[in-house]
Each structure stands twice: as structure tokens, then as C-alpha cells.
Design a protein around this motif. Sequence first.
Motif, short mmCIF file in Angstrom:
data_model
loop_
_atom_site.label_atom_id
_atom_site.label_comp_id
_atom_site.label_asym_id
_atom_site.label_seq_id
_atom_site.Cartn_x
_atom_site.Cartn_y
_atom_site.Cartn_z
N PHE A 185 44.92 25.31 51.14
CA PHE A 185 45.33 26.56 50.50
C PHE A 185 44.13 27.44 50.13
CE2 PHE A 185 49.48 24.45 49.55
CZ PHE A 185 50.31 25.44 50.07
N GLU A 186 43.00 26.84 49.81
CA GLU A 186 41.79 27.63 49.56
C GLU A 186 41.41 28.43 50.80
OE1 GLU A 186 38.95 24.71 48.43
OE2 GLU A 186 39.54 24.69 46.31
N ARG A 187 41.50 27.82 51.96
CA ARG A 187 41.14 28.49 53.20
C ARG A 187 42.13 29.61 53.54
NH1 ARG A 187 39.78 22.75 56.24
NH2 ARG A 187 37.69 22.49 55.35
N VAL A 188 43.42 29.33 53.27
CA VAL A 188 44.42 30.37 53.53
C VAL A 188 44.23 31.54 52.57
CG1 VAL A 188 46.89 30.89 53.60
CG2 VAL A 188 46.08 28.66 54.39
N ARG A 217 43.03 36.53 48.79
CA ARG A 217 43.82 36.33 47.58
C ARG A 217 43.11 35.38 46.62
NH1 ARG A 217 49.27 37.73 48.18
NH2 ARG A 217 49.43 37.07 45.99
N THR A 218 43.31 35.59 45.34
CA THR A 218 42.83 34.69 44.30
C THR A 218 44.04 34.02 43.67
OG1 THR A 218 40.90 36.08 43.85
CG2 THR A 218 41.53 34.46 42.16
N VAL A 219 44.15 32.73 43.85
CA VAL A 219 45.32 31.98 43.36
C VAL A 219 44.87 30.63 42.82
CG1 VAL A 219 46.96 33.07 44.96
CG2 VAL A 219 45.70 31.02 45.67
N ASP A 220 45.80 29.93 42.21
CA ASP A 220 45.55 28.56 41.76
C ASP A 220 45.93 27.62 42.90
OD1 ASP A 220 45.46 26.06 40.60
OD2 ASP A 220 46.46 26.67 38.74
N GLU A 221 44.94 27.30 43.72
CA GLU A 221 45.22 26.48 44.90
C GLU A 221 45.71 25.08 44.53
OE1 GLU A 221 42.34 28.05 44.43
OE2 GLU A 221 42.02 29.47 46.09
#
Length: 224
Positions: free
Chosen positions: A65-68, A74-78
Motif C-alpha cells: 500500500f505504501e507503493r500504491v 496520496r498520504t494515507v495510513d498504510e
Amino acid sequence: MASFDAVLFDLDGTLIQNDQSGEDIYAGAFAAADDDRFGDPSDLWSALDGPPDPDDPESYLTTGFERVATKYGRTVDEEALARGFIETVDHTAVSFLPGASVALDVARTHAHVGLVTNGPERRQSVKLDALDLSDAFDVVVYAGDMPRRKPYPDPFDRALSELGVGADASLHVGNSLEYDVGGAQDAGLDAAWCPDDPDSDFDTGTYSPEYVLSSLHEFTDILD
């Protein structure tokens, strides 16, 4: 035709498949993490390196998910997405792959039958229960709970030891060239490879399985 004292099977991708769609699981990860969705399941699949670590699937998915997220800016909580993905997967939503049920029946009439899966018992046993397979095997080895999993010989050695059968009189059936074919042969067993893609050109690369099956419908040809 061949004669074996024991036939061992892999589980996921060999005997059974998960019936949840990748789309449902991917969407469920974002819903569970309470985050706006971006990307598609194919983005995640291509971002994952090799098979997951059964002991730490969350880290494996977090990296994906970090790579996606990087791809889409996007900045998200992977980590939350990874946990949501895991929570969304329903391990009881499984079904037999074509020919699997018949292959098990035929194997049981010819030899001892065992299961050697790289998943841990907590995850794999519910799949067996869902398909009424809890008593289908003479031995079940949950290699995900062992220090060393396939392709190491240890899981195969444990199964054959419990059965009291020698490796030179045994066959392992699986869908992975590295884990099932290479692992079984390193442990001294013959190997039958049943690839995930039945339409593939059966390129085995550096591996040399004794048998190549387009589906488990062909398994009976080995023993009959």
C-alpha cells in the motif's frame, strides 16, 4: 501409471480457491481504514514482492500500500489499510478448484493422503472446516506454524514421518514451482505441478516436475 504409498497436497491454489473478488477485498480495506479509495487491486498486486510472510502479512501488505500511495501521490495510513485488507478476507469463502474433490477421492483409494500448507493453522483450519475436509487427510502439516516452511524439506519430512512412509515412495501435488515442486524434490519426493493458469505454456524454467497437469482432472491419469 505410477504407484505411491503417500500423496501430499498443497491447499491454496491447488485444491481450493478464495471466492471473494480482489475488488471486494481491496474496497473493504479502504472502508475498514475509513479512507477514500484510490487505485485498483491490480496496483496492489503489482506492488507486492513474492508470496507473503505467513508470520507477518500486515507488513507485507503495508509495503504494498505504501507503493500504491506513492504512485498516486496520496498520504494515507498504510498500516490501517493493511489491517483492513486482512480483516476483509473471509477465509470461509472458499471452494474446490476443478477436479480437486475427485483427485482427493482417487488419492485416498491408492495411498495415504496428506496436506502440507504454508499457512498457519488458525487460518487454514477454517478453510478445511468450510469444505468439510477436516477429516479428509491422514496427516495435516501447517507449515506456517513451523520454524521453516516450504520450500524447506521440514514440512514434507514431518508429514512423511507421521505417515511412516519414505520420500522415495511419495508424491506431492502443488501449484508453485518453487515451494511445491522444488521443495518436494529437495525432500526426495516426486512432484506434480498444477499451475495457477491452465492456459499457460507450462514453462517450468529451471524446475523439472515429474508430472505437469493442466488441472486436477488429469491427476487420476497418474495413478490409474
